[in-house]
Design an enzyme around this catalytic site. Structure first.
Site, short mmCIF file in Angstrom:
data_model
loop_
_atom_site.label_atom_id
_atom_site.label_comp_id
_atom_site.label_asym_id
_atom_site.label_seq_id
_atom_site.Cartn_x
_atom_site.Cartn_y
_atom_site.Cartn_z
N GLU A 1 -56.71 28.50 94.59
CA GLU A 1 -57.63 29.49 94.04
C GLU A 1 -57.76 29.31 92.53
OE1 GLU A 1 -56.15 32.91 97.26
OE2 GLU A 1 -55.92 33.22 95.10
N LYS B 1 -57.49 30.13 88.82
CA LYS B 1 -56.65 31.01 88.00
C LYS B 1 -57.52 31.56 86.87
CE LYS B 1 -52.23 31.55 85.69
NZ LYS B 1 -52.78 32.53 84.73
N ARG C 1 -55.01 41.42 84.93
CA ARG C 1 -54.60 41.66 86.32
C ARG C 1 -54.85 43.13 86.65
NH1 ARG C 1 -50.52 38.77 89.22
NH2 ARG C 1 -50.60 39.39 91.42
N ARG D 1 -51.14 45.28 85.38
CA ARG D 1 -49.89 44.66 85.86
C ARG D 1 -48.67 45.42 85.39
NH1 ARG D 1 -49.62 38.74 84.19
NH2 ARG D 1 -47.52 38.90 85.00
N GLU E 1 -58.18 40.05 89.45
CA GLU E 1 -58.35 39.95 88.00
C GLU E 1 -59.72 40.46 87.63
OE1 GLU E 1 -56.55 38.16 85.38
OE2 GLU E 1 -54.80 37.67 86.60
N PHE F 1 -58.18 38.61 94.97
CA PHE F 1 -57.53 37.52 95.70
C PHE F 1 -56.48 37.97 96.71
CE2 PHE F 1 -55.62 37.63 91.35
CZ PHE F 1 -54.37 38.14 91.68
N ARG G 1 -41.43 36.48 91.08
CA ARG G 1 -42.08 35.20 90.79
C ARG G 1 -41.67 34.25 91.90
NH1 ARG G 1 -44.66 33.87 86.38
NH2 ARG G 1 -43.73 35.54 85.11
N LYS H 1 -48.57 28.08 89.94
CA LYS H 1 -49.70 27.97 89.01
C LYS H 1 -49.71 26.59 88.37
CE LYS H 1 -47.09 30.48 85.44
NZ LYS H 1 -47.05 31.68 84.58
#
Length: 516
Positions: free
Chosen positions: A208, A210, A215, A230, A259, A299, A371, A377
């Site tokens: 996808e 970035k 966020r 976020r 986002e 997303f 994470r 990423k």
């Protein structure tokens, strides 16, 4: 509980390398805390104050009073002191906050001073990451770690879960359920060096764009909509177009992750500051919206019409998302196992002005606040050789080292100062190992251009560092009007003379054209 107990535990955790040993130390400290103290103790062991804002910063850590000989500070007393400091406002509040903090530090032992300074500066480095502390909380409360992790996923934070389970045991976890209208901490992506490495880790994956925006987590329950950042701040009133987009969906209830970003008329991103300023602005939102409209890239779906999807595989969450969110509001996405296809998709994302891509394992559940290894990423990495113009003395475990580096590029034409001078681009202490800190402290002291006993030590710009960074952003703080984003030191370059440092023109070329 005395603050000394927490400080001693933190130091002991930093001094051992084994995961199990760290868990044992942390669990012991948590177990010794009273129910009313558990939240504060867990916060301090996690390296954070309970108060989101105190108005204290690095300047507050200068010229500290001598430490106390004996421990007397209680953890609840310290927490109350920080709360009182955070409530100070108005004329003279900065000086008042520093004075209150000095009074607190005057009662702290050396170990307690180190802990408090690290909490204020955000530099508590003891190796007690969320996973380790989660295991410690579970052990202290004698509940399965999996139950604690599930509660943290819903709560969006470890500390409130720790407080609840340490006070009430398993019953304390029952309150943590997904509730539409209550935000979760977002799932985060881990870095991967390139597309090939990312796909090697995930196998067939969703790739996808970035998007370099803000966020957002969008909650809708009937006609009620809430939009959170976020950091779980409610910004609903600032972003009416996002609320309208949520109300237009054919659902009764939904929780979406995505986002929001400001685009120019051609569809390319405006500088991040334009998006950030628009999202944070509470004044004359209608005019701000007209000048800088926001676009939405969704997303993930965490809940749709009564069905919680957090534990569902990513491919199932995307199917639920696609059924209710139009393609115009979904992030561009490609499912592939081909490195060539994924690389072409990556190149296309960059061509459209975006940061890179996120490579997501298809079966990965949504791990709020973590994470995870299932989201990777991939971004292009920029590097420059820059001069160290000055350095700041460190605090916490970096005390005694010159740590935070002031970085500068050459300005051969004198566009932003004297011809042949230097243009500051920002500061960083990221990427520096203990060995690098030790070496650079000695080296920079030998290059000192003035006193070395102040907070900042200015040096002759003769030592270069190779710096990696994610991009160049607008910043009125520095002479050229730009700063590096997420700069981190890769290595020192004593082999290179200062004349070979990169120029400000090279930096501006990376930034690209400026949008009005």
């Amino acid at each position: 509980m005395l603050l000394k107990d927490v400080a001693d535990t933190s130091a002991a955790v930093a001094g051992v390398s084994g995961r199990l040993a760290k868990i044992d130390l942390l669990a012991g400290c948590l177990r010794r805390s009273a129910p009313a103290e558990a939240e504060v103790v867990a916060s301090y062991l996690a390296g954070e104050l309970r108060q989101r804002r105190t108005g204290l910063g690095y300047a507050s850590l200068r010229d500290l009073p001598p430490p106390a000989d004996a421990a007397s500070l209680q953890v609840l007393e310290v927490d109350a002191a920080f709360a009182a400091i955070g409530e100070l406002s108005g004329k003279g509040s900065t000086a008042a906050r520093r004075e209150r903090f000095r009074d607190l530090m005057a009662r702290a032992t050396p170990a307690e001073q180190r802990l408090l300074a690290a909490l204020v500066s955000g530099e508590l480095r003891q190796g007690a990451l969320d996973g380790v502390l989660t295991e410690a909380v579970a052990r202290a409360a004698e509940v399965p770690a999996a139950d604690v992790r599930r509660a943290i996923t819903v709560a969006g934070a470890l500390v409130p879960v720790a407080a609840a389970v340490l006070a009430a045991g398993p019953d304390g976890l029952a309150q943590f359920r997904l509730t539409v209208g209550s935000p979760l901490r977002p799932m985060l992506a881990s870095p991967a060096p390139d597309i090939a490495e990312a796909l090697q880790r995930t196998g067939e994956a969703a790739v996808e764009w970035k998007v370099d925006g803000v966020r957002v987590q969008i909650h809708r329950d009937g006609n009620d909509v809430a939009v959170f950042t976020r950091t779980l701040d409610d910004i609903t009133g600032n972003v009416p177009e996002l609320a309208e987009a949520a109300l237009a969906l054919p659902v009764r209830s939904v929780v979406l992750d995505g986002e929001t970003i400001a685009l120019d008329p051609s569809g390319r991103p405006l500088p991040f500051q334009r998006t950030g300023s628009r999202v944070s602005s509470r004044v004359d939102v209608a005019t701000a919206r007209a000048k800088v409209p926001l676009s939405l890239f969704v997303f993930d779906a965490l809940h749709v019409d009564g069905t919680d999807l957090i534990g569902a595989p990513g491919i199932d969450r995307w199917a639920a998302l696609s059924a209710v969110v139009p393609a115009s509001a979904r992030v561009p996405r490609l499912v592939t196992v081909s490195v060539d296809e994924a690389q072409a998709f990556f190149d296309d994302a960059l061509a459209h002005g975006h940061e890179g891509v996120i490579v997501k394992g298809l079966d990965v559940p949504y791990e709020a606040g973590r994470r995870g290894a299932g989201w990777l990423k991939v971004k292009p990495r920029h590097t420059l050789d820059l001069a160290i113009l000055a350095a700041e003395w460190g605090h916490g475990r970096r005390q005694g080292w010159l740590s935070n580096l002031h970085l500068g590029a050459r300005d051969p034409s004198g566009a932003y100062g004297p011809e042949g001078g230097w243009v500051m681009l920002g500061k960083t202490f990221k990427g520096l190992t203990d060995q690098m800190l030790t070496w650079q402290t000695a080296e920079l002291l030998s290059l000192a251009d003035g006193p070395t006993d102040g907070w900042v030590v200015h040096v002759r710009p003769e030592l270069l560092v190779e710096v990696a960074f994610d991009g160049v952003q607008t910043s009125p703080r520095y002479p050229a009007g730009v700063a590096l984003r997420f700069a981190r030191v890769l290595r020192h370059r004593p082999d290179k003379p200062a004349a070979e440092a990169d120029t400000i023109d090279s930096v501006l070329a990376i930034r690209g054209p400026v949008h009005a």
